[in-house]
Design a protein around this motif. Structure first.
Motif, PDB file in Angstrom:
ATOM      1  N   GLU A  55      89.031  28.947  28.209  1.00 26.95           N
ATOM      2  CA  GLU A  55      89.431  27.572  27.899  1.00 26.95           C
ATOM      3  C   GLU A  55      89.362  26.686  29.152  1.00 26.95           C
ATOM      4  N   ALA A  56      89.770  27.247  30.278  1.00 22.68           N
ATOM      5  CA  ALA A  56      89.737  26.470  31.523  1.00 22.68           C
ATOM      6  C   ALA A  56      88.290  26.120  31.889  1.00 22.68           C
ATOM      7  N   ALA A  57      87.387  27.106  31.724  1.00 21.54           N
ATOM      8  CA  ALA A  57      85.966  26.836  32.012  1.00 21.54           C
ATOM      9  C   ALA A  57      85.451  25.762  31.059  1.00 21.54           C
ATOM     10  N   ARG A  58      85.811  25.884  29.797  1.00 21.77           N
ATOM     11  CA  ARG A  58      85.381  24.893  28.807  1.00 21.77           C
ATOM     12  C   ARG A  58      85.893  23.495  29.185  1.00 21.77           C
ATOM     13  N   ASP A  59      87.138  23.405  29.559  1.00 24.43           N
ATOM     14  CA  ASP A  59      87.700  22.090  29.854  1.00 24.43           C
ATOM     15  C   ASP A  59      87.021  21.451  31.064  1.00 24.43           C
ATOM     16  N   ARG A  60      86.653  22.288  32.034  1.00 23.93           N
ATOM     17  CA  ARG A  60      85.880  21.769  33.187  1.00 23.93           C
ATOM     18  C   ARG A  60      84.548  21.222  32.708  1.00 23.93           C
ATOM     19  N   LEU A  61      83.874  21.986  31.844  1.00 26.94           N
ATOM     20  CA  LEU A  61      82.531  21.602  31.395  1.00 26.94           C
ATOM     21  C   LEU A  61      82.569  20.399  30.469  1.00 26.94           C
ATOM     22  N   TRP A  62      83.648  20.241  29.748  1.00 21.38           N
ATOM     23  CA  TRP A  62      83.773  19.092  28.855  1.00 21.38           C
ATOM     24  C   TRP A  62      83.794  17.772  29.621  1.00 21.38           C
ATOM     25  N   ARG A  63      84.138  17.827  30.894  1.00 23.07           N
ATOM     26  CA  ARG A  63      84.195  16.591  31.676  1.00 23.07           C
ATOM     27  C   ARG A  63      82.798  16.137  32.124  1.00 23.07           C
ATOM     28  N   GLY A  82      80.338  34.132  37.844  1.00 28.73           N
ATOM     29  CA  GLY A  82      80.781  33.318  38.977  1.00 28.73           C
ATOM     30  C   GLY A  82      81.007  31.872  38.569  1.00 28.73           C
ATOM     31  N   GLN A  83      80.078  31.321  37.836  1.00 26.20           N
ATOM     32  CA  GLN A  83      80.152  29.905  37.464  1.00 26.20           C
ATOM     33  C   GLN A  83      81.378  29.607  36.603  1.00 26.20           C
ATOM     34  N   LEU A  84      81.712  30.546  35.707  1.00 23.78           N
ATOM     35  CA  LEU A  84      82.866  30.323  34.834  1.00 23.78           C
ATOM     36  C   LEU A  84      84.172  30.739  35.495  1.00 23.78           C
ATOM     37  N   ALA A  85      84.072  31.282  36.713  1.00 24.11           N
ATOM     38  CA  ALA A  85      85.256  31.749  37.462  1.00 24.11           C
ATOM     39  C   ALA A  85      86.103  32.694  36.610  1.00 24.11           C
TER      40      ALA A  85
END
Ligand code: TRH
Length: 350
Positions: free
Chosen positions: A324-332, A289-292
């Motif tokens: 990659e999208a989840a990673r980019d969110r978390l990188w912020r 869920g968290q990583l959508a």
């Protein structure tokens, strides 16, 4: 710059970090990352552990920063550092607690990573004790209300500049023309055969880490279709990243590799550390869920964790952008070390 707020220079801090190895490598792996990232900021860390054996390959002597010293359990006698981190509720030695009662350091319990909602509720809470000491709970996590994830400065730039074919050649496992690469770091897993068959649908080099992956996957000629395997030795943490960066699909396990797999940004399957009470199932569900994750990827994660039947490997072309999208969110978000230092400094200042 006129009008800009004056930033207080960040002090260098002294930490004692206690780690008991319960099982496997995640406990000492996380503690080593934490210690080296603190040292890179100018801090001094005494890492006390009852089992440093895995550090021999995770952090070979040439790769150890001067700011970190490794101590056998129960650690140094005498005065405790101003900040004491108890990793994963490992229970501090009696002599350490006695020393702490004399100086009242900031005592932080670093918890296991989870995407479950209790993490936000529990992060940052104090627990007063009858002996006058107070322990603070610090929870890594995926949302701004948590302590964040371990991530070295400059990681994205190093990842972007990485040449996977050159690295694979140096490891003695060059990729053939048109071949995809998969990495397997897993616990015992009944879905392994299904994964192998699915990977054999296209030319694939499957890289096997030591442990269950090498024990459970037959190597050599009996492999179906287009699949070939190569067994790897234990790698340093730095080269473990390189391995994940070299792969189109990473099957990883436990908590630290989960995060490294995310930072790699390739398609990823995650196997949670299996718990007798099946508590890991809630962790897997929360992570999906968290990583959508798209529904076919979520279904593959459930199957990989024994929560549903295997229904096939999702197409990597849709899977990779989701990670990659989840990673980019978390990188912020601020990384764990930035947040932990801030947390400790605030409490040191009272
Ligand atoms: O080894 P793990 O299964 O550790 C587990 C989990 O952390 C679990 O949550 C915990 O409760 C249990 O231990 C006791 O998986 P993890 O967390 O990914 O740790 C592996 C570490 O080993 C990580 O820091 C990456 C590192 N590693 C290397 O440095 N080189 C390698 O070649 C490999 C395969 C791993």
């Amino acid at each position: 710059m006129p009008g800009a707020p004056m930033e207080r220079p960040s002090p260098s801090l002294r930490w004692d970090l206690y780690c008991r190895v319960v099982d496997n490598f995640g406990d000492v792996g996380v503690c080593w990352r934490l210690a080296t990232q603190l040292a890179a900021l100018g801090d001094t860390v005494r890492l006390v552990t009852d089992d440093p054996s895995a550090l021999a390959w995770m952090a070979p002597p040439g790769a150890r920063p001067a700011g970190v010293s490794v101590w056998p359990w129960p650690g140094p006698a005498g005065v405790a550092a101003p900040i004491v981190v108890e990793a994963f509720g490992c229970e501090l030695p009696a002599a350490t607690l006695e020393a702490m009662r004399r100086t009242d350091p900031v005592w932080i319990n670093l918890e296991y990573l989870s995407a479950e909602t209790y993490v936000e509720r529990s992060h940052g809470l104090p627990s007063p004790r009858s002996d006058g000491l107070r322990k603070w709970f610090f929870y890594p996590g995926f949302t701004p209300g948590t302590g964040g994830l371990l991530r070295e400065p400059g990681l994205a730039a190093r990842r972007a500049a990485f040449d996977r074919d050159a690295w694979l050649r140096v490891q003695g496992v060059p990729r053939r023309e048109g071949e995809r690469v998969a990495t397997l770091f897993c616990y015992d897993n009944p879905a392994l055969d299904a994964l192998r068959s699915a990977l054999a649908d296209a030319p694939t080099l499957l890289l096997l880490t030591p442990g269950p992956a090498q024990r459970l996957v037959p190597q050599g000629t009996s492999l179906p279709g287009h699949l070939r395997t190569a067994a790897l030795p234990w790698l340093s943490q730095e080269d473990f990243d390189h391995l994940l960066w070299s792969s189109d699909l990473n099957a990883v396990r436990g908590e630290d590799s989960f995060v490294r797999g995310l930072w790699a940004g390739a398609a990823m399957l995650w196997q949670a550390y299996p718990q007798h009470d099946a508590a890991h199932k809630a962790k897997v569900e929360a992570a999906i869920g968290q990583l959508a994750l798209p529904s076919d990827v979520g279904a593959a994660w459930r199957a990989w964790n024994g929560m549903a039947p295997w229904r096939g490997l999702p197409a990597l072309a849709g899977w990779q952008p989701a990670i990659e999208a989840a990673r980019d969110r978390l990188w912020r978000q601020d990384d764990l070390v930035t947040q932990l230092r801030h947390f400790a400094i605030q409490r040191l200042r009272g």
